[in-house]
Enzyme design. Structure first.
Site, PDB file in Angstrom:
ATOM      1  N   LYS A  11       0.821  -1.206   0.000  1.00 37.81           N
ATOM      2  CA  LYS A  11       0.000   0.000   0.000  1.00 37.81           C
ATOM      3  C   LYS A  11       0.856   1.257   0.000  1.00 37.81           C
ATOM      4  O   LYS A  11       0.384   2.353  -0.261  1.00 37.81           O
ATOM      5  CB  LYS A  11      -0.870   0.027   1.276  1.00 37.81           C
ATOM      6  CG  LYS A  11      -1.762  -1.169   1.431  1.00 37.81           C
ATOM      7  CD  LYS A  11      -2.438  -1.131   2.811  1.00 37.81           C
ATOM      8  CE  LYS A  11      -3.170  -2.418   3.095  1.00 37.81           C
ATOM      9  NZ  LYS A  11      -3.482  -2.551   4.541  1.00 37.81           N
ATOM     10  N   GLY A  12       2.129   1.104   0.343  1.00 34.89           N
ATOM     11  CA  GLY A  12       2.993   2.269   0.598  1.00 34.89           C
ATOM     12  C   GLY A  12       3.139   3.250  -0.545  1.00 34.89           C
ATOM     13  O   GLY A  12       3.334   4.446  -0.322  1.00 34.89           O
ATOM     14  N   ASP A  47       7.571   2.903  -2.776  1.00 36.06           N
ATOM     15  CA  ASP A  47       7.679   3.983  -1.798  1.00 36.06           C
ATOM     16  C   ASP A  47       9.127   4.174  -1.331  1.00 36.06           C
ATOM     17  O   ASP A  47       9.650   5.274  -1.318  1.00 36.06           O
ATOM     18  CB  ASP A  47       6.753   3.734  -0.587  1.00 36.06           C
ATOM     19  CG  ASP A  47       6.928   2.336   0.025  1.00 36.06           C
ATOM     20  OD1 ASP A  47       7.727   1.524  -0.483  1.00 36.06           O
ATOM     21  OD2 ASP A  47       6.238   2.055   1.027  1.00 36.06           O
ATOM     22  N   ASP A  80      14.941  -0.139   0.936  1.00 34.80           N
ATOM     23  CA  ASP A  80      15.688  -0.209   2.189  1.00 34.80           C
ATOM     24  C   ASP A  80      16.762  -1.299   2.016  1.00 34.80           C
ATOM     25  O   ASP A  80      17.826  -1.046   1.469  1.00 34.80           O
ATOM     26  CB  ASP A  80      14.677  -0.521   3.300  1.00 34.80           C
ATOM     27  CG  ASP A  80      15.256  -0.424   4.688  1.00 34.80           C
ATOM     28  OD1 ASP A  80      16.315   0.184   4.859  1.00 34.80           O
ATOM     29  OD2 ASP A  80      14.622  -0.951   5.630  1.00 34.80           O
ATOM     30  N   LYS A 124      17.159   4.352   0.880  1.00 37.96           N
ATOM     31  CA  LYS A 124      18.018   4.294   2.078  1.00 37.96           C
ATOM     32  C   LYS A 124      19.218   3.417   1.730  1.00 37.96           C
ATOM     33  O   LYS A 124      19.251   2.250   2.118  1.00 37.96           O
ATOM     34  CB  LYS A 124      17.255   3.598   3.204  1.00 37.96           C
ATOM     35  CG  LYS A 124      16.516   4.479   4.158  1.00 37.96           C
ATOM     36  CD  LYS A 124      16.157   3.642   5.389  1.00 37.96           C
ATOM     37  CE  LYS A 124      14.774   3.885   5.884  1.00 37.96           C
ATOM     38  NZ  LYS A 124      14.364   2.967   6.943  1.00 37.96           N
ATOM     39  N   PHE A 132      13.656   5.382  10.491  1.00 39.36           N
ATOM     40  CA  PHE A 132      12.347   4.855  10.142  1.00 39.36           C
ATOM     41  C   PHE A 132      11.381   6.010   9.911  1.00 39.36           C
ATOM     42  O   PHE A 132      11.114   6.795  10.812  1.00 39.36           O
ATOM     43  CB  PHE A 132      11.824   3.908  11.222  1.00 39.36           C
ATOM     44  CG  PHE A 132      10.608   3.155  10.767  1.00 39.36           C
ATOM     45  CD1 PHE A 132      10.739   2.065   9.922  1.00 39.36           C
ATOM     46  CD2 PHE A 132       9.340   3.552  11.153  1.00 39.36           C
ATOM     47  CE1 PHE A 132       9.623   1.376   9.469  1.00 39.36           C
ATOM     48  CE2 PHE A 132       8.216   2.870  10.706  1.00 39.36           C
ATOM     49  CZ  PHE A 132       8.363   1.777   9.859  1.00 39.36           C
ATOM     50  N   VAL A 133      10.890   6.112   8.679  1.00 43.88           N
ATOM     51  CA  VAL A 133      10.047   7.246   8.329  1.00 43.88           C
ATOM     52  C   VAL A 133       8.600   6.816   8.069  1.00 43.88           C
ATOM     53  O   VAL A 133       8.347   5.662   7.715  1.00 43.88           O
ATOM     54  CB  VAL A 133      10.603   7.993   7.089  1.00 43.88           C
ATOM     55  CG1 VAL A 133      11.936   8.650   7.409  1.00 43.88           C
ATOM     56  CG2 VAL A 133      10.741   7.065   5.882  1.00 43.88           C
ATOM     57  N   ASP A 184       3.722   3.649   6.403  1.00 43.92           N
ATOM     58  CA  ASP A 184       3.009   3.430   7.659  1.00 43.92           C
ATOM     59  C   ASP A 184       3.909   2.925   8.767  1.00 43.92           C
ATOM     60  O   ASP A 184       5.026   2.490   8.545  1.00 43.92           O
ATOM     61  CB  ASP A 184       1.923   2.366   7.449  1.00 43.92           C
ATOM     62  CG  ASP A 184       2.518   0.954   7.373  1.00 43.92           C
ATOM     63  OD1 ASP A 184       3.474   0.761   6.610  1.00 43.92           O
ATOM     64  OD2 ASP A 184       2.034   0.055   8.089  1.00 43.92           O
TER      65      ASP A 184
HETATM   66  P1  5GP Z   1      13.221  -3.633   1.748  1.00 44.18           P
HETATM   67  O1  5GP Z   1      12.780  -4.976   1.233  1.00 44.18           O
HETATM   68  O2  5GP Z   1      13.931  -2.789   0.721  1.00 44.18           O
HETATM   69  O3  5GP Z   1      14.040  -3.776   3.016  1.00 44.18           O
HETATM   70  O4  5GP Z   1      11.951  -2.893   2.268  1.00 44.18           O
HETATM   71  C1  5GP Z   1      11.047  -2.333   1.428  1.00 44.18           C
HETATM   72  C2  5GP Z   1       9.731  -2.091   2.108  1.00 44.18           C
HETATM   73  O5  5GP Z   1       9.885  -1.964   3.524  1.00 44.18           O
HETATM   74  C3  5GP Z   1       9.142  -0.797   1.650  1.00 44.18           C
HETATM   75  O6  5GP Z   1       8.347  -0.984   0.516  1.00 44.18           O
HETATM   76  C4  5GP Z   1       8.361  -0.330   2.867  1.00 44.18           C
HETATM   77  O7  5GP Z   1       7.082  -0.888   2.840  1.00 44.18           O
HETATM   78  C5  5GP Z   1       9.132  -0.892   4.022  1.00 44.18           C
HETATM   79  N1  5GP Z   1      10.062   0.121   4.636  1.00 44.18           N
HETATM   80  C6  5GP Z   1      11.397   0.191   4.525  1.00 44.18           C
HETATM   81  N2  5GP Z   1      11.896   1.244   5.205  1.00 44.18           N
HETATM   82  C7  5GP Z   1      10.837   1.857   5.759  1.00 44.18           C
HETATM   83  C8  5GP Z   1      10.688   3.037   6.571  1.00 44.18           C
HETATM   84  O8  5GP Z   1      11.630   3.753   6.941  1.00 44.18           O
HETATM   85  N3  5GP Z   1       9.421   3.340   6.942  1.00 44.18           N
HETATM   86  C9  5GP Z   1       8.337   2.592   6.574  1.00 44.18           C
HETATM   87  N4  5GP Z   1       7.152   3.002   6.998  1.00 44.18           N
HETATM   88  N5  5GP Z   1       8.431   1.489   5.818  1.00 44.18           N
HETATM   89  C10 5GP Z   1       9.668   1.125   5.405  1.00 44.18           C
END
Ligand code: 5GP
Length: 179
Positions: A42-43, A99, A102, A130, A151-152, A158
């Protein structure tokens, strides 16, 4: 809701300006092509809605819902598709709208999964990146903002399904997720 925010990282005006710039760039790069923008729910909902309105060429939109962190703030690396695309993407130019990148694990999964459906091309646009926390080698083709390892929430992002409706990107007070 706003009392849970420690600081505003990106204001509404900053986001609007950068999203418009991305829209111009994407419109140029995809002119004359059969473009499908895929919103990762949903992000990316708010980013998708604003970005597509800044893209000045015809495009199709589609949605994919995947599992996220749940109530935690770290990814497990295990991605599940909760809702798949409506339409086939073979021979079409696909733009994944995310969105935030990370660890990159979610994106890697999506690129592998959607790539196996034989699109004409596959690119990624993310609002936030990030890079400090990357666990796999993957980088978005278009990036709104590089942000520090915090963490944003807000503008679609969300914590425990809340804060998505904040119009800016803010850093959540640690005591909220350390509760
Ligand atoms: P990754 O697989 O790259 O670690 O994470 C991606 C997903 O983790 C993003 O689509 C998001 O939903 C969530 N995410 C990663 N960092 C953040 C953050 O700082 N805040 C929030 N709310 N969600 C995050």
């Amino acid at each position: 809701m706003r009392q849970d925010i420690a600081s505003v990282l990106l204001t509404e005006a900053e986001i609007k300006k950068r999203v418009a710039e991305l829209g111009v760039q994407i419109s140029q790069d995809y002119a004359g092509k059969d473009l499908v923008a895929i919103c990762i729910l949903k992000g990316a909902l708010h980013f998708m809605a604003d970005l597509t309105r800044e893209i000045d060429i015809p495009l199709a939109i589609d949605f994919m819902a995947i599992s996220s962190y749940g109530a935690g703030t770290k990814t497990s690396g295990e991605v599940r598709i909760l809702q798949d695309l409506d339409a086939a993407i073979a021979d079409r130019h696909v733009l994944i709208v995310e969105d935030i990148v990370d660890s990159g694990l979610t994106l890697k999964y999506l690129v592998d999964n959607l790539g196996s459906r034989r699109p004409a091309s596959l690119r990624i646009v993310t609002l936030l990146d990030k890079p400090a926390r990357r666990a796999v080698t993957i980088s978005p083709d278009y990036n709104g903002f590089e942000i520090p390892d915090e963490f944003v929430v807000g503008y679609g992002l969300d914590f425990d399904e809340k804060y998505r409706n904040l119009p800016f990107i803010g850093v959540l007070k640690p005591e909220i997720y350390e509760k």
